[in-house]
Design an enzyme around this catalytic site. Structure first.
Site, PDB file in Angstrom:
ATOM      1  N   SER A  29      28.394  22.502  29.706  1.00  0.00           N
ATOM      2  CA  SER A  29      29.505  21.421  30.234  1.00  0.00           C
ATOM      3  C   SER A  29      28.676  20.035  30.848  1.00  0.00           C
ATOM      4  O   SER A  29      29.700  19.209  29.995  1.00  0.00           O
ATOM      5  CB  SER A  29      30.208  21.875  31.680  1.00  0.00           C
ATOM      6  N   THR A  44      31.291  28.637  37.808  1.00  0.00           N
ATOM      7  CA  THR A  44      31.423  29.556  37.477  1.00  0.00           C
ATOM      8  C   THR A  44      30.973  30.608  38.504  1.00  0.00           C
ATOM      9  O   THR A  44      31.109  30.696  39.255  1.00  0.00           O
ATOM     10  CB  THR A  44      30.068  28.880  36.354  1.00  0.00           C
ATOM     11  N   LYS A  95      33.628  32.111  41.666  1.00  0.00           N
ATOM     12  CA  LYS A  95      34.856  31.938  40.925  1.00  0.00           C
ATOM     13  C   LYS A  95      36.043  32.699  42.045  1.00  0.00           C
ATOM     14  O   LYS A  95      37.270  31.948  42.380  1.00  0.00           O
ATOM     15  CB  LYS A  95      35.553  32.132  39.581  1.00  0.00           C
ATOM     16  N   ALA A 108      33.751  42.720  34.751  1.00  0.00           N
ATOM     17  CA  ALA A 108      35.255  42.618  35.432  1.00  0.00           C
ATOM     18  C   ALA A 108      35.297  41.512  36.472  1.00  0.00           C
ATOM     19  O   ALA A 108      34.955  41.700  37.450  1.00  0.00           O
ATOM     20  CB  ALA A 108      35.032  44.166  36.043  1.00  0.00           C
ATOM     21  N   GLY A 109      34.090  41.055  35.790  1.00  0.00           N
ATOM     22  CA  GLY A 109      33.955  39.683  36.981  1.00  0.00           C
ATOM     23  C   GLY A 109      35.453  38.228  37.187  1.00  0.00           C
ATOM     24  O   GLY A 109      36.614  38.639  36.573  1.00  0.00           O
ATOM     25  N   ALA A 119      35.697  35.842  34.408  1.00  0.00           N
ATOM     26  CA  ALA A 119      36.500  36.279  33.036  1.00  0.00           C
ATOM     27  C   ALA A 119      37.466  36.651  32.827  1.00  0.00           C
ATOM     28  O   ALA A 119      37.757  36.605  32.274  1.00  0.00           O
ATOM     29  CB  ALA A 119      35.195  36.559  31.669  1.00  0.00           C
ATOM     30  N   GLY A 165      32.294  31.448  22.782  1.00  0.00           N
ATOM     31  CA  GLY A 165      32.328  30.981  24.104  1.00  0.00           C
ATOM     32  C   GLY A 165      32.499  29.888  24.255  1.00  0.00           C
ATOM     33  O   GLY A 165      32.885  29.323  24.378  1.00  0.00           O
TER      34      GLY A 165
END
Length: 278
Positions: free
Chosen positions: A22, A68, A72, A129-130, A132, A242
């Protein structure tokens, strides 16, 4: 208070923020827009005292912070106000400081919605399962028939399953192996794990043939084509990687930060240059 005139710093907060793309994407764009803002990586390990992070983000020199892994869900709790996407997902990847408060947004949700194009999915297999994965589920609200959730952490899988239920989805949890097997018949396979960061990683579902109408969504971006995306291409399937997600979620930030309309074109050009370098 006009945060664009008084503040100048944007952060990326995460346990491995300094390894993320980023800053390299945003700083050339911000320079072309006039150089008033800078974008900095801030490594915040899991278990760090997050009250200090929140206090720093309220500093008068801060515009906003992307958030990130693994913070989050913390960002959603730390904010004073939250968007509907954050309220539903329980996760935020963007905190904007304004008037002494933090407002939480989730541009991951906007990115997934844009890249999937509003298509109905008869069966979604969610691997991971986070934050995102939570964003992807919210983007699929009203668009998913059946959802299968799997994660190496059973508690994370349980929580994502509960969210799917709250969103009115017909959902189930499965073992990792069972979910990989079900992926062969699904219409959407989402990789919300780090699988693919290494060039030798196999496709997240294990490499079997997928259904002809399958869409493969891989949150991982790397300097190589991930095994997940390589397999999707080899099978002639629709896919988003991504890099596609990074571009789409960055574009969703533009109106939230009040940036000029040409920012989108600058982001696309800069991202293409980064990809070309490998």
């Amino acid at each position: 208070m006009d945060i664009q005139n008084l503040a100048s710093r944007l952060f990326l907060i995460g346990s491995e923020a300094s390894r993320a793309m980023s800053p390299g994407l945003w700083n050339p764009v911000l320079e072309e827009l006039g150089g008033r803002w800078s974008y900095e990586a801030w490594d915040v390990p899991r278990g760090a005292p997050m009250s200090r992070v929140r206090a720093r983000l309220l500093g008068s020199d801060v515009v906003a912070a992307n958030v990130t892994m693994p913070h989050k869900q913390w960002a959603a709790r730390a904010a004073d106000t939250v968007s509907e996407a954050v309220r539903l997902s329980g996760a935020s990847n963007l905190l904007i400081r304004k008037d002494g408060m933090l407002a939480a947004h989730n541009t991951d949700v906007a990115a997934v919605a844009a890249l999937l194009g509003g298509r109905h999915q008869r069966h979604v297999v969610m691997l991971g399962a986070g934050g995102a994965a939570r964003a992807a589920l919210v983007a699929l609200k009203g668009l998913a028939g059946r959802v299968t959730v799997a994660d190496r952490d059973p508690e994370a899988a349980r929580q994502l399953h509960a969210l799917a239920g709250q969103l009115g989805m017909d959902a189930e949890t499965a073992t990792w192996a069972d979910a990989q097997e079900q992926a062969s018949r699904a219409s959407l396979i989402v990789n919300a794990t780090p699988v693919g960061k290494r060039s030798e990683d196999a496709p997240v579902w294990g490499g079997s043939r997928l259904a002809g109408d399958a869409f493969v969504y891989d949150f991982v971006y790397a300097g190589h084509v991930t095994g997940t995306i390589a397999a999707a291409r080899e099978q002639g399937l629709r896919h988003a990687d991504g890099w596609d997600h990074l571009r789409a979620q960055a574009a969703a930030m533009i109106p939230l930060l009040g940036l000029a309309p040409q920012t989108d074109a600058l982001l696309q050009r800069t991202l293409a240059a980064i990809q070309a370098k490998g």
